[in-house]
Each structure stands twice: as C-alpha cells, then as structure tokens.
Write a protein that holds these residues in place. Structure first.
Motif, PDB file in Angstrom:
ATOM      1  N   GLN A   7       0.838  -1.184   0.000  1.00 20.57           N
ATOM      2  CA  GLN A   7       0.000   0.000   0.000  1.00 20.57           C
ATOM      3  C   GLN A   7       0.877   1.238   0.000  1.00 20.57           C
ATOM      4  OE1 GLN A   7      -2.728   0.121   3.261  1.00 20.57           O
ATOM      5  NE2 GLN A   7      -3.653   2.045   2.628  1.00 20.57           N
ATOM      6  N   VAL A   8       0.542   2.177  -0.872  1.00 20.01           N
ATOM      7  CA  VAL A   8       1.306   3.415  -0.972  1.00 20.01           C
ATOM      8  C   VAL A   8       1.029   4.297   0.231  1.00 20.01           C
ATOM      9  CG1 VAL A   8       1.675   5.497  -2.329  1.00 20.01           C
ATOM     10  CG2 VAL A   8       1.236   3.320  -3.489  1.00 20.01           C
ATOM     11  N   GLN A   9       2.095   4.821   0.817  1.00 19.86           N
ATOM     12  CA  GLN A   9       1.952   5.774   1.912  1.00 19.86           C
ATOM     13  C   GLN A   9       2.693   7.045   1.549  1.00 19.86           C
ATOM     14  OE1 GLN A   9       3.377   3.563   5.328  1.00 19.86           O
ATOM     15  NE2 GLN A   9       1.305   2.881   5.807  1.00 19.86           N
ATOM     16  N   LEU A  10       2.036   8.172   1.778  1.00 20.88           N
ATOM     17  CA  LEU A  10       2.589   9.473   1.425  1.00 20.88           C
ATOM     18  C   LEU A  10       2.435  10.419   2.604  1.00 20.88           C
ATOM     19  CD1 LEU A  10       0.891   9.827  -2.081  1.00 20.88           C
ATOM     20  CD2 LEU A  10       3.206   9.018  -1.610  1.00 20.88           C
ATOM     21  N   VAL A  11       3.493  11.180   2.884  1.00 22.09           N
ATOM     22  CA  VAL A  11       3.455  12.158   3.962  1.00 22.09           C
ATOM     23  C   VAL A  11       3.899  13.504   3.398  1.00 22.09           C
ATOM     24  CG1 VAL A  11       4.337  12.832   6.209  1.00 22.09           C
ATOM     25  CG2 VAL A  11       3.930  10.405   5.697  1.00 22.09           C
ATOM     26  N   GLU A  12       3.009  14.480   3.522  1.00 18.63           N
ATOM     27  CA  GLU A  12       3.276  15.805   2.970  1.00 18.63           C
ATOM     28  C   GLU A  12       3.705  16.771   4.065  1.00 18.63           C
ATOM     29  OE1 GLU A  12      -0.737  15.267   0.311  1.00 18.63           O
ATOM     30  OE2 GLU A  12      -0.035  17.274   0.755  1.00 18.63           O
ATOM     31  N   SER A  13       4.395  17.813   3.640  1.00 17.81           N
ATOM     32  CA  SER A  13       4.740  18.902   4.543  1.00 17.81           C
ATOM     33  C   SER A  13       5.023  20.156   3.725  1.00 17.81           C
ATOM     34  CB  SER A  13       5.956  18.544   5.388  1.00 17.81           C
ATOM     35  OG  SER A  13       7.079  18.327   4.556  1.00 17.81           O
ATOM     36  N   GLY A  14       5.046  21.303   4.414  1.00 18.16           N
ATOM     37  CA  GLY A  14       5.490  22.522   3.771  1.00 18.16           C
ATOM     38  C   GLY A  14       4.439  23.561   3.478  1.00 18.16           C
ATOM     39  N   GLY A  15       3.175  23.274   3.750  1.00 17.28           N
ATOM     40  CA  GLY A  15       2.155  24.288   3.500  1.00 17.28           C
ATOM     41  C   GLY A  15       2.245  25.421   4.509  1.00 17.28           C
ATOM     42  N   GLY A  16       1.416  26.442   4.295  1.00 17.03           N
ATOM     43  CA  GLY A  16       1.396  27.563   5.222  1.00 17.03           C
ATOM     44  C   GLY A  16       0.769  28.787   4.612  1.00 17.03           C
ATOM     45  N   LEU A  17       1.007  29.911   5.282  1.00 21.37           N
ATOM     46  CA  LEU A  17       0.467  31.198   4.861  1.00 21.37           C
ATOM     47  C   LEU A  17       1.591  32.030   4.258  1.00 21.37           C
ATOM     48  CD1 LEU A  17      -1.788  33.376   4.881  1.00 21.37           C
ATOM     49  CD2 LEU A  17      -1.010  33.964   7.201  1.00 21.37           C
ATOM     50  N   VAL A  18       1.329  32.619   3.104  1.00 19.63           N
ATOM     51  CA  VAL A  18       2.340  33.427   2.436  1.00 19.63           C
ATOM     52  C   VAL A  18       1.651  34.602   1.751  1.00 19.63           C
ATOM     53  CG1 VAL A  18       2.212  32.075   0.301  1.00 19.63           C
ATOM     54  CG2 VAL A  18       4.314  33.312   0.860  1.00 19.63           C
ATOM     55  N   GLN A  19       2.363  35.694   1.608  1.00 16.92           N
ATOM     56  CA  GLN A  19       1.810  36.849   0.916  1.00 16.92           C
ATOM     57  C   GLN A  19       1.888  36.635  -0.596  1.00 16.92           C
ATOM     58  OE1 GLN A  19       3.924  40.308   2.412  1.00 16.92           O
ATOM     59  NE2 GLN A  19       2.308  40.677   3.921  1.00 16.92           N
ATOM     60  N   ALA A  20       1.002  37.303  -1.300  1.00 16.51           N
ATOM     61  CA  ALA A  20       1.028  37.240  -2.755  1.00 16.51           C
ATOM     62  C   ALA A  20       2.394  37.666  -3.277  1.00 16.51           C
ATOM     63  CB  ALA A  20      -0.067  38.131  -3.339  1.00 16.51           C
ATOM     64  N   GLY A  21       2.873  36.917  -4.256  1.00 15.45           N
ATOM     65  CA  GLY A  21       4.200  37.158  -4.793  1.00 15.45           C
ATOM     66  C   GLY A  21       5.291  36.343  -4.126  1.00 15.45           C
ATOM     67  N   GLY A  22       4.952  35.716  -3.027  1.00 17.76           N
ATOM     68  CA  GLY A  22       5.927  34.930  -2.288  1.00 17.76           C
ATOM     69  C   GLY A  22       6.067  33.513  -2.803  1.00 17.76           C
ATOM     70  N   SER A  23       6.834  32.721  -2.055  1.00 17.98           N
ATOM     71  CA  SER A  23       7.144  31.350  -2.461  1.00 17.98           C
ATOM     72  C   SER A  23       6.950  30.384  -1.301  1.00 17.98           C
ATOM     73  CB  SER A  23       8.603  31.251  -2.943  1.00 17.98           C
ATOM     74  OG  SER A  23       8.833  32.073  -4.062  1.00 17.98           O
ATOM     75  N   LEU A  24       6.655  29.151  -1.661  1.00 19.84           N
ATOM     76  CA  LEU A  24       6.592  28.046  -0.716  1.00 19.84           C
ATOM     77  C   LEU A  24       7.108  26.798  -1.408  1.00 19.84           C
ATOM     78  CD1 LEU A  24       3.093  28.221   1.070  1.00 19.84           C
ATOM     79  CD2 LEU A  24       5.337  28.503   2.155  1.00 19.84           C
ATOM     80  N   ARG A  25       7.628  25.853  -0.621  1.00 20.10           N
ATOM     81  CA  ARG A  25       8.009  24.569  -1.177  1.00 20.10           C
ATOM     82  C   ARG A  25       7.309  23.459  -0.404  1.00 20.10           C
ATOM     83  NH1 ARG A  25      13.817  21.463  -1.890  1.00 20.10           N
ATOM     84  NH2 ARG A  25      13.581  21.126   0.364  1.00 20.10           N
ATOM     85  N   LEU A  26       6.594  22.643  -1.127  1.00 21.35           N
ATOM     86  CA  LEU A  26       5.933  21.487  -0.542  1.00 21.35           C
ATOM     87  C   LEU A  26       6.799  20.247  -0.747  1.00 21.35           C
ATOM     88  CD1 LEU A  26       2.263  22.002  -1.792  1.00 21.35           C
ATOM     89  CD2 LEU A  26       3.391  22.971   0.215  1.00 21.35           C
ATOM     90  N   SER A  27       6.740  19.347   0.227  1.00 21.20           N
ATOM     91  CA  SER A  27       7.454  18.080   0.127  1.00 21.20           C
ATOM     92  C   SER A  27       6.494  16.927   0.333  1.00 21.20           C
ATOM     93  CB  SER A  27       8.554  18.002   1.194  1.00 21.20           C
ATOM     94  OG  SER A  27       9.486  19.037   1.048  1.00 21.20           O
ATOM     95  N   CYS A  28       6.820  15.815  -0.278  1.00 17.85           N
ATOM     96  CA  CYS A  28       6.001  14.609  -0.119  1.00 17.85           C
ATOM     97  C   CYS A  28       6.939  13.413  -0.131  1.00 17.85           C
ATOM     98  CB  CYS A  28       4.975  14.506  -1.229  1.00 17.85           C
ATOM     99  SG  CYS A  28       4.002  12.981  -1.201  1.00 17.85           S
ATOM    100  N   THR A  29       6.979  12.696   0.973  1.00 21.95           N
ATOM    101  CA  THR A  29       7.817  11.504   1.083  1.00 21.95           C
ATOM    102  C   THR A  29       6.949  10.267   0.926  1.00 21.95           C
ATOM    103  OG1 THR A  29       9.399  12.646   2.485  1.00 21.95           O
ATOM    104  CG2 THR A  29       9.430  10.240   2.537  1.00 21.95           C
ATOM    105  N   ALA A  30       7.372   9.398   0.008  1.00 23.24           N
ATOM    106  CA  ALA A  30       6.594   8.207  -0.309  1.00 23.24           C
ATOM    107  C   ALA A  30       7.235   6.957   0.291  1.00 23.24           C
ATOM    108  CB  ALA A  30       6.494   8.059  -1.830  1.00 23.24           C
ATOM    109  N   SER A  31       6.429   5.909   0.361  1.00 23.38           N
ATOM    110  CA  SER A  31       6.913   4.643   0.905  1.00 23.38           C
ATOM    111  C   SER A  31       7.714   3.868  -0.133  1.00 23.38           C
ATOM    112  CB  SER A  31       5.729   3.792   1.381  1.00 23.38           C
ATOM    113  OG  SER A  31       4.763   3.654   0.343  1.00 23.38           O
ATOM    114  N   GLY A  32       7.717   4.350  -1.381  1.00 26.72           N
ATOM    115  CA  GLY A  32       8.487   3.719  -2.450  1.00 26.72           C
ATOM    116  C   GLY A  32       8.709   4.711  -3.570  1.00 26.72           C
ATOM    117  N   ARG A  33       9.152   4.187  -4.683  1.00 21.33           N
ATOM    118  CA  ARG A  33       9.444   5.065  -5.824  1.00 21.33           C
ATOM    119  C   ARG A  33       8.347   4.898  -6.873  1.00 21.33           C
ATOM    120  NH1 ARG A  33      15.273   4.978  -8.849  1.00 21.33           N
ATOM    121  NH2 ARG A  33      14.856   6.531 -10.446  1.00 21.33           N
ATOM    122  N   TYR A  34       7.640   6.007  -7.151  1.00 27.45           N
ATOM    123  CA  TYR A  34       6.479   5.965  -8.039  1.00 27.45           C
ATOM    124  C   TYR A  34       6.469   7.176  -8.950  1.00 27.45           C
ATOM    125  CZ  TYR A  34       5.063   3.254  -3.917  1.00 27.45           C
ATOM    126  OH  TYR A  34       5.024   2.379  -2.863  1.00 27.45           O
TER     127      TYR A  34
END
Length: 122
Positions: free
Chosen positions: A1-28
């Motif tokens: 069974q595929v398992q995924l864990v995300e991180s990196g969301g939040g609040l940012v002002q317009a024009g700004g940047s964010l980076r999201l991450s997702c770690t999986a239980s395998g390579r897909y």
C-alpha cells in the motif's frame, strides 16, 4: 500500500514562495493536485519515475516546479509568484501501477497524501 506524507504548507503573501514536500513509501510516478473551497480537484504537476519528464497544469506553468530526490523517495513542489488563486489544499499523489505516461486525472493515481493547506494573502 502506498503511503505518502506531505509537509510545507502555510500562509504566504502574494508574490511569495513556498516549497511542498512529499515523502513516499516507495518510488512511483508522482503528482500534485489541489482543491480550493467549493471547487473540484485541479491537476497541478506530475513527474516521471526517474524525474526526466514533467507535466504542469496551465495555471501554474512558469511559476511552479516539480522535482524529486529518489534517494529519499521525496518529491517537491516549488511554488513561486504565488497568487490568491493558488489558495487551496494541496495533495500529493502516487501512481504505483507502473503505467507509462504522466496522469492528469485523479483516477490515474492510487495513493494520496493527507493534504496540506496553502493560503496566499493578497
């Protein structure tokens, strides 16, 4: 069974940047989708198993970049020039079927992360 864990969301002002991450239980094959309040899920980006091919939704082309670190089974979504219209819950998705090609539809993916909120203030 595929398992995924995300991180990196939040609040940012317009024009700004964010980076999201997702770690999986395998390579897909991996993708990102988002869902704004009261709207359907939108395709954001996808990346091939080796990382050599990428695909983007029209609304994020030129602003978002999907990449992956296969040593850590982690995929990233770098989001630049964020706009209020980018406010949504972002979901990481995995295609473990081994199909060729990058999926644009939710049904192309069989594993989903829990979602992470991205809020862009104007």
């Amino acid at each position: 069974q595929v398992q995924l864990v995300e991180s990196g969301g939040g609040l940012v002002q317009a024009g700004g940047s964010l980076r999201l991450s997702c770690t999986a239980s395998g390579r897909y094959v991996m993708g990102w989708f988002r869902q704004a309040p009261g709207k359907e899920h939108d395709f954001v980006a996808a990346i091939s198993w080796a990382g050599g091919r990428t695909l983007y939704g029209d609304s994020v082309k030129g602003r978002f970049t999907i990449s992956r670190d296969n040593a850590r089974n982690t995929v990233f979504l770098q989001m630049n020039s964020l706009q209020s219209e980018d406010t949504a819950v972002y979901y990481c998705a995995a295609d473990s079927t081994g199909r060729l090609g990058l999926g644009l539809r939710r049904s192309d993916y069989d594993g989903w992360g829990q979602g992470t909120q991205v809020t862009v203030s104007s």
